[in-house]
Design an enzyme around this catalytic site. Structure first.
Site, PDB file in Angstrom:
ATOM      1  N   SER A   1       0.830  -1.207   0.000  1.00 32.85           N
ATOM      2  CA  SER A   1       0.000   0.000   0.000  1.00 32.85           C
ATOM      3  C   SER A   1       0.866   1.259   0.000  1.00 32.85           C
ATOM      4  O   SER A   1       1.676   1.461  -0.900  1.00 32.85           O
ATOM      5  CB  SER A   1      -0.960  -0.054   1.185  1.00 32.85           C
ATOM      6  OG  SER A   1      -2.021   0.853   1.014  1.00 32.85           O
TER       7      SER A   1
ATOM      8  N   ASP B   1      -5.625  -3.730  -2.165  1.00 33.38           N
ATOM      9  CA  ASP B   1      -4.571  -3.342  -1.221  1.00 33.38           C
ATOM     10  C   ASP B   1      -3.811  -4.531  -0.632  1.00 33.38           C
ATOM     11  O   ASP B   1      -4.398  -5.415  -0.007  1.00 33.38           O
ATOM     12  CB  ASP B   1      -5.217  -2.539  -0.091  1.00 33.38           C
ATOM     13  CG  ASP B   1      -4.214  -1.722   0.689  1.00 33.38           C
ATOM     14  OD1 ASP B   1      -3.288  -2.323   1.267  1.00 33.38           O
ATOM     15  OD2 ASP B   1      -4.357  -0.498   0.733  1.00 33.38           O
TER      16      ASP B   1
END
Length: 315
Positions: A44, A159
């Site tokens: 991320s 993510d």
């Protein structure tokens, strides 16, 4: 100035949204100490900072990009579109990354790099270690519900923090001698303590003013005393729905992190002391927290480097 000589150091950067400004602070201290990094991995926001660093963008530019972040810039990055698979297509974020990185390919980076993604269909951890750097970062930072998933070689990716909040295992794949993990994953905290404190301060002020006024009915002062009296733990107010959801996500991520680090421990974990609720417009605080944490950990890192150097000399 320090140097790690022939000891290969890998850097694993955790997910954590706005808390990722601390990554820039850690990189600043490592650069100032002359400690070179042989591999970088990230999930991320960690993939974003790590990928930009691996591409050779100077740390001064990375820091400045964080400091230049303001509310309009954040809003543009999350610009809403038709919410079919997420509130935003991620087009503005991709555009920003392309302006910064161009058509950089992971295989051609100055420092070996890999990001972590998550297949939304299977929950599989997908390693992003080749192809477009922009696409890899965009996929690793695709927050479910906020950004559209990214298509990657037959996968629909979201993510990477869902499966590898701190990708130490991924960093080990680069055959480094030492892995430094930078943990910025949010931890749970009491959900109503701050709100209760504010409520109590307001109440105390009202009580003091009411008590000192002869015209205020006694019934009102008794009511204020009852409402704002010190409550027991069982009587504390219930948290709001937003707090409950945030808390659930924090608990989930901390448990994943604990399990992953049990299986694949880092040699050194950096824990920046970040303000609770830090946002993207408070980057200076995050950078400072990263610097402080890395400086505190320097003696331990230097000892590890010396130990690995001795081991290599004995082989």
């Amino acid at each position: 100035m320090t140097s790690n000589g022939g000891v290969k150091i890998g850097l694993a950067l955790a997910s954590g949204g706005a808390r990722g400004s601390a990554h820039a602070g850690v990189l600043k201290v490592l650069a100032a100490e002359g400690i070179s990094i042989s591999a970088v991995t990230g999930s991320s926001i960690g993939a974003m900072v790590g990928g930009v660093y691996a591409a050779g963008v100077p740390i001064e530019r990375i820091e400045q990009e964080w400091l230049n972040t303001n509310l309009p810039k954040v809003v543009r990055s999350f610009l809403p579109t038709f919410p079919r698979a997420g509130l935003s297509s991620g087009g503005e974020l991709r555009k920003y990354l392309h302006e910064l990185l161009g058509d950089a390919q992971i295989e051609e980076l100055q420092i070996p790099f890999a990001a972590m993604g998550c297949d939304i269909d299977t929950g599989e951890a997908v390693i992003l270690d080749h192809g477009s750097l922009v696409d890899a970062i965009r996929a690793s930072a695709s927050i479910p519900g906020l950004f559209h998933p990214v298509r990657w070689e037959g996968h629909l990716l979201v993510d990477g923090g869902l499966v590898e909040p701190l990708p130490v295992r991924l960093c080990r794949n680069f055959d480094v001698d030492i892995v430094i993990g930078v943990d910025i994953v949010p931890a749970p905290y009491p959900t109503t303590a701050d709100r209760r404190s504010l409520w109590d301060r307001l109440g105390q002020g009202l009580k003091e003013r009411a008590t000192n006024q002869t015209w205020v009915p006694g019934s009102l002062t008794e009511l204020l005393d009852d409402v704002f009296r010190e409550h027991t733990e069982e009587e504390r107010p219930l948290p709001g729905v937003y707090s409950v959801i945030n808390q659930a996500v924090a608990i989930f991520q901390q448990e994943i992190l604990r399990l992953k680090l049990t299986l694949w421990p880092a040699d050194l974990i950096i824990h920046p002391d970040l303000p609770r609720g830090i946002n993207y417009t408070q980057a200076a605080e995050g950078i400072s927290a990263g610097e402080d944490a890395m400086r505190r950990a320097l003696p331990e890192l230097l000892a590890l480097i010396e130990e690995k150097t001795t081991q290599k000399g004995a082989e």
